[in-house]
Design an enzyme around this catalytic site. Structure first.
Site, mmCIF file in Angstrom:
data_model
loop_
_atom_site.group_PDB
_atom_site.id
_atom_site.type_symbol
_atom_site.label_atom_id
_atom_site.label_comp_id
_atom_site.label_asym_id
_atom_site.label_seq_id
_atom_site.Cartn_x
_atom_site.Cartn_y
_atom_site.Cartn_z
ATOM 1 C CD1 TRP A 108 -13.859 8.617 -15.269
ATOM 2 C CD2 TRP A 108 -12.583 9.608 -13.728
ATOM 3 N NE1 TRP A 108 -12.860 9.284 -15.934
ATOM 4 C CE2 TRP A 108 -12.049 9.900 -15.020
ATOM 5 C CE3 TRP A 108 -11.941 10.126 -12.609
ATOM 6 C CZ2 TRP A 108 -10.915 10.685 -15.204
ATOM 7 C CZ3 TRP A 108 -10.814 10.913 -12.788
ATOM 8 C CH2 TRP A 108 -10.310 11.182 -14.072
ATOM 9 C CD1 TRP A 168 -18.294 10.465 -18.979
ATOM 10 C CD2 TRP A 168 -18.696 8.506 -17.999
ATOM 11 N NE1 TRP A 168 -17.100 9.816 -18.867
ATOM 12 C CE2 TRP A 168 -17.311 8.604 -18.268
ATOM 13 C CE3 TRP A 168 -19.186 7.350 -17.381
ATOM 14 C CZ2 TRP A 168 -16.409 7.602 -17.937
ATOM 15 C CZ3 TRP A 168 -18.287 6.342 -17.054
ATOM 16 C CH2 TRP A 168 -16.921 6.469 -17.329
ATOM 17 C CD GLU A 186 -2.805 -1.203 -0.009
ATOM 18 O OE1 GLU A 186 -3.273 -0.136 -0.455
ATOM 19 O OE2 GLU A 186 -3.008 -2.310 -0.546
ATOM 20 C CD1 TRP A 241 -12.104 8.609 -6.749
ATOM 21 C CD2 TRP A 241 -13.793 7.791 -7.964
ATOM 22 N NE1 TRP A 241 -13.217 8.590 -5.946
ATOM 23 C CE2 TRP A 241 -14.271 8.096 -6.668
ATOM 24 C CE3 TRP A 241 -14.679 7.263 -8.896
ATOM 25 C CZ2 TRP A 241 -15.599 7.888 -6.290
ATOM 26 C CZ3 TRP A 241 -16.001 7.053 -8.527
ATOM 27 C CH2 TRP A 241 -16.448 7.358 -7.243
ATOM 28 C CG ASN A 259 -8.413 0.772 -0.139
ATOM 29 O OD1 ASN A 259 -8.460 1.844 -0.731
ATOM 30 N ND2 ASN A 259 -7.859 -0.309 -0.665
ATOM 31 C CD1 TRP A 308 -0.835 -0.945 -4.263
ATOM 32 C CD2 TRP A 308 -1.232 0.233 -6.125
ATOM 33 N NE1 TRP A 308 -1.265 -1.818 -5.235
ATOM 34 C CE2 TRP A 308 -1.515 -1.126 -6.383
ATOM 35 C CE3 TRP A 308 -1.399 1.161 -7.153
ATOM 36 C CZ2 TRP A 308 -1.971 -1.576 -7.629
ATOM 37 C CZ3 TRP A 308 -1.850 0.719 -8.394
ATOM 38 C CH2 TRP A 308 -2.129 -0.629 -8.624
#
Length: 472
Positions: A360, A307, A275, A383, A342, A278
Site C-alpha cells: 500500500w 507483498w 467528511e 490507504w 473519493n 474524518w
C-alpha cells in the site's frame, strides 16, 4: 518597538487565520510575514507539481493581499526543515522580532522543526495555534484519556464537544496604521510545477470562499445521494484549498451550518460534515501515533504481509492500463487532472493492494506525487483503510470486485468513456467487461486484457493476509 512575525506554512489565507489574527491584534505592533520554501523536503514528501503550482499562485495572491494590509511578506528558500530553523532565527534577529506566531502542523517532521525553532528563539515569545483543525488534538479523548481508535465513537464525542462550544471564525486583519505598501516582486518556487484547472481548484482566496458557499447552498444537501457517482459533479472539490490552507475547516463548518443548519443533527449536509470529521480524525491520529507519518501500519501484524514486487503491474496501475475500466479511468483522471473522485480512490487503492498484492505504501507514495490535494494524514488514512492496515480499517477479507464496483457506481459507463477513449464505441453496460464484448463481436480493441483475474487474486490475497495474521 514590538515586532510580530507571522510564519505562514499550510495556511495561505487572510480570513480565519488564527496566527495572523493574533499577530495583528496589537494595533501598534509592527507586523511582518514569512514564508519558507523547502524544495528538497517537499521532494522527500512527494509533493505533486500541481500542488506546487497551486501554492506558488496562492503565495503571490497572499503577498499582494498582505501588502494591501501593510504587511510585507518575506520569502526565503532553503533545502529542508532543518535549514529553515536557522532562517527563522536569522529573520527574527534582522528584524528585532519580539513575538513569533504560527499555526501548528501535526506531521512528525514539522513538529520536530517547530520544537527546534522554539529552542533557538530564546528571547522571542513563540505562540502556536490549532488552526488546521476545528477541535485540537487532545480535545476529543476516551474516558481513559486515550485517542479514539474507531471513527464512530470519535465522531460522537467530537459532535458532543462541538455542541459545548463551537470555535468561531476570526476576521481578516485590518489595514495597519502604517498603511498599504507595495508588494515585493512575484514569487517563483524552485520546484517542478504543472498547470491545473483553476475553475475546479481556485487560486484566489475569494474564489475559494465563493466555491465553498456555492457547494454548501447547492451541493451539500444532495451530497449523500450523489457523492459515490464519479460521472456526477456531486463532491465539493474543496480538498485542495483545505490541503494548502486556502480555506480553513472552521470556514467550511460555519458555512455548512449557515446553509444546512440540520447537518449537526443528522439532516441534510450531515454526510459532508462526516467528511470534515474524518479529516479531523486522521489529523488527531498522526498527532498521537507519529509512526503513521513514517509509513508504519497501525495494525502491527499487517507489516508481515508478503507483498509482491511486480514493477510491470505497478506501472500498469499507475498508467491506467490494468484492463479493468473503472480502475483505469480513475487513474487517468488522476494523472490528467491531479485529482480523483473519493469513491474511485477506494476502488483503485483496493485494486492495487488486494488484486495486485502490491504494498500500500507504493500507492500512498504515487497518490501524493500526483494529487493537487495531497495531504499526509488523509492520504495515509485512506490507504491504510483500503489496505486493512489502519485503525478502523475495512477488514482484510473485504475485497472490492473492480468490475461490480464499476457497474454499481458508473452503471452506464459514462465516466469510463470520458477517460478511456479507446472504449467509447463499446455499447452500454458491457463497457465494464469490454474484452467479453470484443470477443463476441469479433472486434480488436486498443485496450489491454485484465492483468490479473479477480477471483484468483482474491484467493491469493486472503492467503497472504491469513499467513501474516497467524505469524507464518
Amino acid at each position: 518597538m514590538t515586532t510580530h512575525l507571522v510564519w505562514f506554512r499550510q495556511d495561505l489565507r487572510l480570513h480565519d487565520n488564527l496566527a495572523l489574527a493574533a499577530a495583528c491584534r496589537n494595533s501598534s505592533a509592527r507586523v511582518l510575514a514569512l514564508y519558507i520554501a523547502t524544495p528538497r523536503q517537499w521532494a522527500t514528501h512527494n509533493m505533486s507539481p500541481r500542488q506546487a503550482e497551486l501554492i506558488n499562485a496562492q503565495l503571490n495572491g497572499l503577498q499582494i493581499a498582505l501588502a494591501e494590509k501593510g504587511i510585507p511578506l518575506l520569502f526565503r528558500e532553503v533545502d529542508d526543515f532543518v535549514a529553515s530553523v536557522e532562517i527563522v532565527k536569522q529573520v527574527c534577529a534582522e528584524n528585532s522580532v519580539t513575538h513569533l506566531f504560527y499555526n501548528y502542523q501535526y506531521e512528525v517532521n514539522e513538529r520536530a522543526r517547530d520544537v527546534e525553532v522554539e529552542r533557538a528563539l530564546r528571547n522571542v515569545v513563540c505562540e502556536g495555534f490549532d488552526d488546521s483543525v476545528i477541535l485540537p488534538p487532545g480535545a476529543v479523548m476516551t474516558g481513559n484519556h486515550e485517542m479514539y481508535k474507531v471513527f464512530t465513537p470519535f465522531k460522537n464525542a467530537w459532535l458532543k464537544r462541538l455542541r459545548e462550544g463551537m470555535p468561531e471564525c476570526v476576521a481578516a486583519p485590518k489595514v495597519r496604521s502604517s498603511g498599504s505598501i507595495e508588494p515585493s516582486p512575484s514569487i517563483t518556487l524552485n520546484y517542478p510545477r504543472q498547470s491545473f484547472d483553476t475553475a475546479h481548484f481556485p487560486v484566489e482566496e475569494k474564489a475559494a470562499i465563493a466555491q465553498l458557499r456555492q457547494f454548501c447552498q447547492n451541493g451539500a444537501g444532495e451530497y449523500e445521494q450523489q457523492r459515490d457517482f464519479p460521472a456526477v459533479e456531486g463532491t465539493s472539490r474543496l480538498s485542495a484549498s483545505l490541503a494548502t490552507g486556502g480555506l480553513s475547516p472552521r470556514q467550511c463548518l460555519h458555512r455548512l451550518l449557515a446553509e444546512q443548519p440540520q447537518a449537526l443533527d443528522g439532516g441534510a449536509g450531515s454526510v459532508w460534515l462526516n467528511e470534515l470529521i474524518w479529516r479531523e480524525f486522521y489529523r488527531h491520529l498522526i498527532t498521537y501515533h507519529p509512526s503513521l507519518c513514517k509509513h508504519r501500519p497501525f495494525i502491527a501484524w499487517t507489516d508481515r504481509v508478503q507483498w509482491q514486487s511486480n514493477p510491470a503491474h505497478l506501472q500498469a496501475w499507475q498508467e491506467g492500463k490494468t484492463g479493468y475500466p473503472i480502475v483505469d479511468a480513475a487513474m487517468r483522471q488522476l494523472n490528467s487532472t491531479g485529482w480523483m473522485h473519493n469513491r474511485l480512490r477506494m476502488i483503485t487503492a483496493s485494486f492495487l493492494v488486494k488484486d495486485l498484492l502490491i504494498d500500500w505504501r507504493e500507492g500512498e507514495r504515487y497518490f501524493m506525487s500526483q494529487l493537487i490535494d495531497g495531504d499526509l494524514a488523509a492520504n495515509n488514512g485512506g490507504w491504510q483503510w483500503a489496505a486493512s492496515t489502519g485503525t478502523d480499517a475495512a477488514p482484510y477479507f473485504r475485497i472490492f470486485n473492480p468490475t461490480t464496483q464499476g457497474e454499481k457506481f458508473d452503471h452506464e459507463g459514462e465516466f469510463i468513456r470520458q477517460w478511456l477513449p479507446e472504449l467509447r464505441d463499446v455499447p452500454g453496460k458491457v463497457v465494464h467487461e469490454p474484452w467479453k464484448w470484443a470477443q463476441k463481436a469479433g472486434v480488436t480493441l486498443d485496450y489491454p486484457q485484465p492483468i490479473v483475474e479477480h477471483k484468483e487474486a482474491r484467493v491469493q490475497t486472503l492467503a497472504a493476509y491469513e499467513a501474516a495474521r497467524k505469524g507464518k
